[in-house]
Design an enzyme around this catalytic site. Structure first.
Site, PDB file in Angstrom:
ATOM      1  N   TYR A  43      -6.550  16.642  -9.530  1.00 36.32           N
ATOM      2  CA  TYR A  43      -5.630  15.626 -10.057  1.00 36.32           C
ATOM      3  C   TYR A  43      -4.321  16.286 -10.494  1.00 36.32           C
ATOM      4  O   TYR A  43      -3.225  15.762 -10.264  1.00 36.32           O
ATOM      5  CB  TYR A  43      -6.308  14.934 -11.236  1.00 36.32           C
ATOM      6  CG  TYR A  43      -5.482  13.938 -12.007  1.00 36.32           C
ATOM      7  CD1 TYR A  43      -5.112  12.727 -11.444  1.00 36.32           C
ATOM      8  CD2 TYR A  43      -5.103  14.198 -13.323  1.00 36.32           C
ATOM      9  CE1 TYR A  43      -4.377  11.795 -12.171  1.00 36.32           C
ATOM     10  CE2 TYR A  43      -4.376  13.277 -14.060  1.00 36.32           C
ATOM     11  CZ  TYR A  43      -4.016  12.078 -13.478  1.00 36.32           C
ATOM     12  OH  TYR A  43      -3.300  11.162 -14.199  1.00 36.32           O
TER      13      TYR A  43
ATOM     14  N   ASP B  83       0.871  -1.174   0.000  1.00 37.23           N
ATOM     15  CA  ASP B  83       0.000   0.000   0.000  1.00 37.23           C
ATOM     16  C   ASP B  83       0.909   1.225   0.000  1.00 37.23           C
ATOM     17  O   ASP B  83       1.491   1.576   1.028  1.00 37.23           O
ATOM     18  CB  ASP B  83      -0.908  -0.008   1.234  1.00 37.23           C
ATOM     19  CG  ASP B  83      -1.853   1.195   1.259  1.00 37.23           C
ATOM     20  OD1 ASP B  83      -1.652   2.136   0.461  1.00 37.23           O
ATOM     21  OD2 ASP B  83      -2.782   1.193   2.085  1.00 37.23           O
TER      22      ASP B  83
ATOM     23  N   LYS C 299      -0.181  15.496  -9.613  1.00 36.77           N
ATOM     24  CA  LYS C 299       0.757  15.049 -10.638  1.00 36.77           C
ATOM     25  C   LYS C 299       1.882  16.068 -10.867  1.00 36.77           C
ATOM     26  O   LYS C 299       3.013  15.704 -11.197  1.00 36.77           O
ATOM     27  CB  LYS C 299      -0.009  14.771 -11.943  1.00 36.77           C
ATOM     28  CG  LYS C 299      -0.868  13.505 -11.870  1.00 36.77           C
ATOM     29  CD  LYS C 299       0.030  12.306 -11.658  1.00 36.77           C
ATOM     30  CE  LYS C 299      -0.680  11.002 -11.487  1.00 36.77           C
ATOM     31  NZ  LYS C 299       0.233   9.871 -11.225  1.00 36.77           N
TER      32      LYS C 299
END
Lengths: 263, 179
Positions: free
Chosen positions: A166, A65, A170
């Site tokens: 998002y 994880d 990134k």
């Protein structure tokens, strides 16, 4: 016949149970790397391992994880225990990406999963891998070379109208790559990013639901298609993992068929 | 018309004192402190990541939402150029700067149809106490301009009606160091 480019190297690929991570894992294995398929669930990781092995490659699955630092540390420790070295760390795993309105976005629901798996996990992977990447770079030329590869997105450069949060997750990965490229240059480790647009399961499902989306993406892409996870994206990762890219660091390669040309 | 400037430190105060606008505006100075550099990544703890990256980034998101909810027409986010250049020993700080800068583009894309403009101003790292002797050089050449550089003018313009056709952009205001 040329020797395989990653013979005797060991690579960890996070999120390798499907999509881009799977493609990268397959491509690195094709070139001789022993690949650790670091997947959150063995149900997705083990079939990739079996597929790589049946094609003649070497791979193991370690359930990981990436949002938990101890889990990343344990993955790296187990890799060292089994194989004695780590040359290439590819952090691809990512969770999130629910479309939202920025003004109504909720931190816990819309931001935290992407921050944890994109930003925090990039630092976890880098931190855990660092001493082993240094050791790899200290090997004689042609026998090693530490590589950290972070999978970002064109949205991390140009922003996103549909999933606004998002993009910052990134974008952070690109800044981390540049920073670590500076910091680790003295060790000979290279740190780079790939910004892919590829036929991942998520994108292909979206195409099935909305064929117009596929047409729109293909129409705006000079090469007229989305990338293949292994042959297109995996091959860029192979370049960055191999000795061919030993003088390339701090860079982002946008691998999207020419859709984004803004760098 | 007053401009709301959020953020702490000398740069926020300079902008608070100097920026005025004819348009309802918000200026968000990213809460980035270069005094807490990490000499080696192996020393980076989860607490560091939370304090240096996560909490300040959440404040940027919330500040943007507040600016939207208070009907600001001009929003300007101020970051150091370190996000674009990267900085040795400053990975989480660079991540914060670049996250904030690119979030500006997302906000500009979503809010443009309502006439809201969202832009970034990238300034010299020293405004955020980032030490160039640690981070490495920002650029391959010295700064082009030799005078002292203030971001007040460019932030004022981005807060004005005159900049209504500009959105999603980053204006680098560092005297020509980062190009």
């Amino acid at each position: 016949m040329n020797a395989r480019r990653l013979e005797n190297r060991v690579a960890i690929v996070t999120g390798a149970g499907q999509g881009v991570g799977e493609g990268i894992a397959r491509r690195l294995a094709q070139e001789g790397a022993t690949v650790v398929v670091a997947a959150r669930r063995a149900e997705t990781g083990e079939p990739v391992v079996e597929s790589i092995r049946s094609a003649g490659g070497q791979a193991v699955c370690i359930v990981t994880d990436v949002s938990v630092s101890e889990s990343v540390d344990a993955c790296v420790a187990e890799t060292i225990r089994q194989f004695g070295r780590l040359d290439v760390m590819v952090h691809n795993a990512f969770m999130g990406g629910i479309p939202h309105k920025l003004e109504k976005a909720q931190i816990d629901k819309h931001w935290t999963p992407m921050s944890r798996t994109g930003v925090w996990a990039s630092l976890f992977c880098a931190r855990a891998a660092m001493p082993h990447l240094i050791a790899s770079s200290a090997r004689p030329k042609g026998e090693g070379g530490g590589r950290l590869i972070l999978i970002t997105s064109p949205s991390g450069v140009e922003g996103s109208a549909n999933i606004p949060l998002y993009s910052p997750a990134k974008a952070a990965q690109r800044a981390i790559a540049k920073s670590l490229a500076r910091e680790w240059g003295e060790f000979g480790i290279t740190v780079n990013c790939i910004g892919p647009v590829a036929g991942s399961p998520a994108l292909l499902t979206a195409f099935d639901r909305n064929p117009a989306l596929q047409q729109a993406i293909e129409a705006r892409t000079p090469l007229g298609r989305v990338g293949d996870i292994t042959d297109d994206i995996g091959s860029v990762a192979l370049f960055l993992a191999s000795d061919d890219s030993s003088f390339v660091t701090g860079q982002t390669i946008i691998c999207d068929g020419g859709s984004f040309l803004g760098l | 018309m007053s401009v709301k400037v959020s953020g702490e430190g000398a740069l926020a105060q300079v902008l608070r004192d100097g920026v005025h606008s004819d348009t309802r505006s918000a200026v968000i100075v990213v809460d980035l402190n270069g005094e807490n550099s990490i000499s080696s990544l192996t020393e980076l703890t989860d607490t560091h990541i939370d304090e240096i990256y996560e909490q300040p980034m959440q404040r940027v998101i919330l500040a943007l939402q507040e600016a939207h909810s208070t009907n600001c027409e001009r929003i300007v986010v101020v970051v150091p150029t370190t996000g674009m250049s990267g900085g040795a020993c400053y990975a989480p700080q660079a991540a914060l700067a670049e996250s904030a800068r690119i979030l500006v583009k997302s906000a500009a894309r979503q809010w443009g149809s309502t006439g809201i403009t969202v832009n970034a101003v990238a300034v010299e790292p020293h405004w955020f106490s980032i030490d160039a002797n640690i981070s490495g050089p920002v650029a391959i050449a010295p700064r082009s301009l030799s005078n002292e550089v203030s971001p007040v003018g460019v932030v004022t313009w981005l807060c004005s009606e005159a900049s209504r056709d500009i959105t999603g952009q980053t204006i680098v205001c560092d005297g020509g160091l980062w190009m």
